[in-house]
Design an enzyme around this catalytic site. Structure first.
Site, PDB file in Angstrom:
ATOM      1  N   GLN A 110      97.970  63.242   2.719  1.00  0.00           N
ATOM      2  CA  GLN A 110      98.700  64.184   3.594  1.00  0.00           C
ATOM      3  C   GLN A 110      97.736  64.783   4.616  1.00  0.00           C
ATOM      4  OE1 GLN A 110     101.972  66.584   2.857  1.00  0.00           O
ATOM      5  NE2 GLN A 110     100.802  68.492   2.748  1.00  0.00           N
ATOM      6  N   HIS A 197      95.652  73.098  12.242  1.00  0.00           N
ATOM      7  CA  HIS A 197      96.452  73.793  11.213  1.00  0.00           C
ATOM      8  C   HIS A 197      95.929  75.222  11.007  1.00  0.00           C
ATOM      9  CE1 HIS A 197      98.635  74.449   7.511  1.00  0.00           C
ATOM     10  NE2 HIS A 197      99.122  73.238   7.527  1.00  0.00           N
ATOM     11  N   ASP A 242     108.887  76.726   7.299  1.00  0.00           N
ATOM     12  CA  ASP A 242     108.115  75.499   7.535  1.00  0.00           C
ATOM     13  C   ASP A 242     108.871  74.722   8.610  1.00  0.00           C
ATOM     14  OD1 ASP A 242     106.636  72.962   5.326  1.00  0.00           O
ATOM     15  OD2 ASP A 242     106.465  73.349   7.494  1.00  0.00           O
ATOM     16  N   GLU A 303     100.553  76.417  14.397  1.00  0.00           N
ATOM     17  CA  GLU A 303      99.744  75.191  14.413  1.00  0.00           C
ATOM     18  C   GLU A 303     100.143  74.299  15.602  1.00  0.00           C
ATOM     19  OE1 GLU A 303     100.768  73.321  10.715  1.00  0.00           O
ATOM     20  OE2 GLU A 303     100.868  75.240   9.668  1.00  0.00           O
TER      21      GLU A 303
END
Ligand code: TA6
Length: 329
Positions: A110, A197, A242, A303
Site C-alpha cells: 500500500q 501524505h 477518508d 494530502e
C-alpha cells in the site's frame, strides 16, 4: 484499469517553466544552517524556522515556525526504518492506496515503496537576504534522491522500471515547499501515482474547517466508495473521513478554525487532487503506531497528489508536482 493520463506538465528536462520557488535572491547575510546526524537532515534559518527530514522515506518529521510545530508525528511512530512513519509527510509513489492487482504496481505494498526506502541526501542550496533586519526571507533547499538502483530487491522485482526521483524540501520564513520530480530513466513507459501524505497539527479537530473544496467531486472511502460532490464551503470533521477530492479547480486548500482563524494554506503545484483523512476513534484505536488514543483530535491529513487515474511517462520524460505551504502559527 483507468486510462493513463498524460501528466499535466511533462518535460524532458529537470527545469519547468514558471516553476515557483520560495528561494529568495541571494544577498550576503547570516547563513541558514544544515546538519546531518543519525540518518536525519536538519535545516534552520536565522529566524529560527526549522525542518527535519529522515533519509528513511525522505520523510519530513518536523517543520517549525515561531517555535511551533506544524507536523504531527505519533508518539508510537517507528523512526528506525522498520515501517513507514506514522505522521510527518510520507512520500507516496508509485501507487496510492492498495495498488490494483491488475496493474503493473499490483505487487507493491500500500502506498508504494518511496516512503519505506532509504533515500540519498543530494545536498543543499541556500539563499540569504540582507533584509534580515526586516525578518528576512532566507531560505534553504534540501534535495533527496531515490532511484531504481537503490530500492530493495523485492520492490525492484515487484516494479521493474528504471526511474529517478528527486524530492526537494525548501524551508522559508513561515513557509515550506516539497516537490517530487519523477524521471523515466528506462527504455519503456511506466504509469505512476504520487501523493504527499501530510499530517498537520491542529489544536482540536472538532473546531477545524477545511476550505477550498467546495463543489468538487470526491470519492468517499468511508461511505460507499462512491462519487459525491462537496457542498460545504468549509468541511467540518465530525467522524472518520477518508475522501479523495479530484481535479480541484482552485490551487489552494486551507485549514482554519471554524470561526475563521487561519492555520495552514496548502497550495498544489502542478497536481490537482487532494485526500482528506482523519481515522477518528475506532480506526485510531486499531492502529498500534497511532498513539495516544486521542491522537485523532490533534491532526488532519490534507494530502496533495496525482491519484485520480495514472500519470504515464515515456522514456526520458519528467513529471514534477508538489505543495507550497504557508503556516499561520
Ligand atoms: O490517505 C488516506 C489513506 O489512504 C487511508 O485510507 C489510510 O489507509 C491512510 O491512508 C493510512 O495508510 P497507511 O498505509 O499509512 O496506514
Amino acid at each position: 484499469m483507468e486510462r493513463a493520463k498524460k501528466p499535466s506538465m511533462v518535460s524532458t528536462g529537470l527545469d519547468r517553466a514558471n516553476r515557483p520557488s520560495i528561494l529568495s535572491p541571494s544577498i550576503t547575510g547570516p547563513q541558514p544552517t544544515v546538519s546531518i546526524e543519525g540518518g536525519k537532515v536538519t535545516a534552520m534559518l536565522p529566524t529560527g524556522d526549522s525542518v527535519e527530514v529522515l533519509l528513511y522515506g525522505a520523510t519530513v518529521i518536523s517543520w517549525k515556525n515561531n517555535g511551533k510545530e506544524n507536523i504531527f508525528v505519533s508518539e508510537a511512530a517507528k523512526l528506525d526504518g522498520s515501517k513507514p512513519v506514522r505522521g510527518g509527510i510520507p512520500v507516496v509513489f508509485p501507487a496510492f492506496g492498495p495498488p490494483p492487482k491488475d496493474h503493473a504496481t499490483g505487487a507493491l505494498p500500500q502506498h508504494g515503496f518511496a516512503r519505506n526506502s532509504t533515500w540519498e541526501y543530494l545536498g543543499k542550496s541556500s539563499s540569504e537576504s540582507g533584509a534580515l533586519s526586516k525578518g528576512g526571507d532566507d531560505s534553504v533547499k534540501l534535495d533527496f534522491g531515490l532511484s531504481s538502483s537503490n530500492i530493495s530487491v523485492d520492490h525492484k522485482k515487484a516494479w521493474p522500471y528504471d526511474f529517478g526521483l528527486v524530492y526537494s524540501v525548501t524551508l522559508g520564513k513561515d513557509g515550506l515547499q516539497t516537490m517530487l520530480n519523477v524521471r523515466n530513466e528506462g527504455k519503456e513507459a511506466f504509469e505512476f501515482q504520487m501523493l504527499l501524505h501530510s499530517y498537520w497539527t491542529v489544536d482540536d479537530i472538532t473546531k477545524v474547517a477545511i476550505n477550498g473544496l467546495g463543489s468538487t467531486t470526491y470519492t468517499d472511502k468511508v461511505l460507499d466508495g462512491g462519487e459525491h460532490t462537496e457542498s460545504q464551503t468549509g468541511l467540518k470533521i465530525t467522524g472518520e473521513v477518508d475522501r479523495v477530492y479530484k481535479s480541484i479547480k482552485q490551487d489552494t486548500t486551507s485549514i482554519s478554525s471554524i470561526d475563521g482563524k487561519p492555520r495552514l494554506d496548502v497550495t498544489r503545484d502542478n497536481i490537482s487532487d487532494t485526500v482528506i483523512w482523519n481515522p477518528w476513534i475506532a480506526k485510531t484505536k486499531a492502529m498500534a503506531d497511532l498513539r495516544p488514543e486521542d491522537s485523532y483530535k490533534h491532526f488532519v491529513c490534507v494530502e496533495v497528489g496525482s491519484v485520480d487515474g495514472w500519470q504515464k511517462l515515456e522514456p526520458g520524460e519528467t513529471f514534477e508536482g508538489g505543495q507550497i505551504l504557508k503556516s499561520h502559527l
